[in-house]
Design a protein around this motif. Structure first.
Motif, mmCIF file in Angstrom:
data_model
loop_
_atom_site.group_PDB
_atom_site.id
_atom_site.type_symbol
_atom_site.label_atom_id
_atom_site.label_comp_id
_atom_site.label_asym_id
_atom_site.label_seq_id
_atom_site.Cartn_x
_atom_site.Cartn_y
_atom_site.Cartn_z
ATOM 1 N N LYS A 132 0.815 -1.217 0.000
ATOM 2 C CA LYS A 132 0.000 0.000 0.000
ATOM 3 C C LYS A 132 0.846 1.264 0.000
ATOM 4 O O LYS A 132 0.407 2.298 -0.494
ATOM 5 C CB LYS A 132 -0.989 -0.013 1.158
ATOM 6 C CG LYS A 132 -0.368 -0.076 2.534
ATOM 7 C CD LYS A 132 -1.443 -0.192 3.586
ATOM 8 C CE LYS A 132 -0.827 -0.392 4.956
ATOM 9 N NZ LYS A 132 -1.867 -0.550 5.962
ATOM 10 N N LYS A 133 2.063 1.218 0.512
ATOM 11 C CA LYS A 133 2.932 2.399 0.491
ATOM 12 C C LYS A 133 3.612 2.592 -0.863
ATOM 13 O O LYS A 133 4.179 3.646 -1.125
ATOM 14 C CB LYS A 133 3.975 2.307 1.600
ATOM 15 C CG LYS A 133 3.371 2.435 2.988
ATOM 16 C CD LYS A 133 4.434 2.423 4.051
ATOM 17 C CE LYS A 133 3.808 2.581 5.435
ATOM 18 N NZ LYS A 133 4.833 2.562 6.487
ATOM 19 N N ALA A 134 3.553 1.591 -1.703
ATOM 20 C CA ALA A 134 4.188 1.682 -3.018
ATOM 21 C C ALA A 134 3.203 1.989 -4.138
ATOM 22 O O ALA A 134 3.608 2.323 -5.245
ATOM 23 C CB ALA A 134 4.930 0.388 -3.340
ATOM 24 N N SER A 135 1.899 1.880 -3.866
ATOM 25 C CA SER A 135 0.905 2.167 -4.904
ATOM 26 C C SER A 135 0.421 3.609 -4.765
ATOM 27 O O SER A 135 0.463 4.198 -3.683
ATOM 28 C CB SER A 135 -0.276 1.196 -4.804
ATOM 29 O OG SER A 135 -0.955 1.356 -3.583
ATOM 30 N N LEU A 136 -0.032 4.195 -5.858
ATOM 31 C CA LEU A 136 -0.463 5.589 -5.858
ATOM 32 C C LEU A 136 -1.677 5.844 -4.976
ATOM 33 O O LEU A 136 -1.792 6.888 -4.345
ATOM 34 C CB LEU A 136 -0.761 6.053 -7.280
ATOM 35 C CG LEU A 136 0.446 6.165 -8.208
ATOM 36 C CD1 LEU A 136 0.003 6.527 -9.611
ATOM 37 C CD2 LEU A 136 1.444 7.176 -7.675
ATOM 38 N N ASP A 137 -2.601 4.883 -4.919
ATOM 39 C CA ASP A 137 -3.841 5.112 -4.163
ATOM 40 C C ASP A 137 -3.903 4.345 -2.844
ATOM 41 O O ASP A 137 -4.931 4.290 -2.198
ATOM 42 C CB ASP A 137 -5.055 4.772 -5.017
ATOM 43 C CG ASP A 137 -5.132 3.290 -5.369
ATOM 44 O OD1 ASP A 137 -4.210 2.529 -5.007
ATOM 45 O OD2 ASP A 137 -6.124 2.899 -6.009
ATOM 46 N N TYR A 155 -4.721 -9.384 7.911
ATOM 47 C CA TYR A 155 -3.729 -8.441 8.441
ATOM 48 C C TYR A 155 -3.052 -7.656 7.319
ATOM 49 O O TYR A 155 -2.064 -6.974 7.542
ATOM 50 C CB TYR A 155 -2.684 -9.180 9.273
ATOM 51 C CG TYR A 155 -3.263 -9.797 10.511
ATOM 52 C CD1 TYR A 155 -3.541 -9.017 11.631
ATOM 53 C CD2 TYR A 155 -3.556 -11.147 10.558
ATOM 54 C CE1 TYR A 155 -4.099 -9.587 12.773
ATOM 55 C CE2 TYR A 155 -4.107 -11.718 11.701
ATOM 56 C CZ TYR A 155 -4.375 -10.933 12.795
ATOM 57 O OH TYR A 155 -4.923 -11.484 13.920
ATOM 58 N N ASN A 156 -3.570 -7.794 6.090
ATOM 59 C CA ASN A 156 -3.045 -7.124 4.895
ATOM 60 C C ASN A 156 -1.645 -7.610 4.512
ATOM 61 O O ASN A 156 -0.839 -6.871 3.969
ATOM 62 C CB ASN A 156 -3.069 -5.595 5.045
ATOM 63 C CG ASN A 156 -3.163 -4.913 3.705
ATOM 64 O OD1 ASN A 156 -3.731 -5.440 2.753
ATOM 65 N ND2 ASN A 156 -2.598 -3.725 3.594
ATOM 66 N N VAL A 157 -1.360 -8.867 4.837
ATOM 67 C CA VAL A 157 -0.107 -9.487 4.419
ATOM 68 C C VAL A 157 -0.384 -10.244 3.125
ATOM 69 O O VAL A 157 -1.267 -11.098 3.077
ATOM 70 C CB VAL A 157 0.437 -10.452 5.499
ATOM 71 C CG1 VAL A 157 1.670 -11.193 4.985
ATOM 72 C CG2 VAL A 157 0.739 -9.698 6.779
ATOM 73 N N SER A 175 -3.533 1.092 -2.444
ATOM 74 C CA SER A 175 -4.026 -0.278 -2.627
ATOM 75 C C SER A 175 -2.895 -1.285 -2.455
ATOM 76 O O SER A 175 -1.729 -0.987 -2.721
ATOM 77 C CB SER A 175 -4.598 -0.459 -4.034
ATOM 78 O OG SER A 175 -5.707 0.359 -4.228
ATOM 79 N N THR A 176 -3.250 -2.466 -2.013
ATOM 80 C CA THR A 176 -2.343 -3.607 -2.047
ATOM 81 C C THR A 176 -2.697 -4.403 -3.297
ATOM 82 O O THR A 176 -3.856 -4.759 -3.496
ATOM 83 C CB THR A 176 -2.508 -4.483 -0.794
ATOM 84 O OG1 THR A 176 -2.256 -3.683 0.367
ATOM 85 C CG2 THR A 176 -1.564 -5.662 -0.821
#
Length: 109
Positions: free
Chosen positions: A12-17, A88-90, A19-20
């Motif tokens: 999520k820190k690497a996408s523009l919006d 856990y968003n992993v 998102s994972t």
């Protein structure tokens, strides 16, 4: 022909919006291998996992988390959850074929 699967995981820190994103291609022998998107809810485990491929046994105990999975739609050879994201968003991907790339073995660039 060998299976040469490739996955890309974007946090999520690497996408523009925020998102994972999980992407995957599968160069399967027949050229097409139908997939199914599935959700497995969290559950408590008290069982023995036995691998159909290797016979390895792993005791599962305790609270698990829910997860999504992209898997083969046809389960002739078992259930293969090839990628997914848990509660856990992993994110993870499996069944990759790095072994078919010589650079993995000899360290060349």
């Amino acid at each position: 022909m060998r299976d040469n699967c490739t996955a890309m995981l974007v946090g999520k820190k690497a996408s523009l919006d925020g998102s994972t994103i999980v992407a995957r291609d599968e160069d399967y022998d027949q050229g097409f291998n139908e997939k199914r998107f599935a959700y497995y809810p969290a559950k408590n485990y008290d069982e023995l996992f036995v691998s159909k491929g290797t016979g390895v046994e792993i005791p599962l105990k305790g609270e698990g988390c829910g997860f999504t999975a992209v898997r083969d739609a046809v389960e002739d050879y078992g259930r293969f959850d090839e990628q997914g994201i848990n509660s856990y968003n992993v994110a993870m991907s499996s069944t990759e074929s790095e072994a078919s790339n010589r650079r993995v073995f000899d360290g060349s660039q």
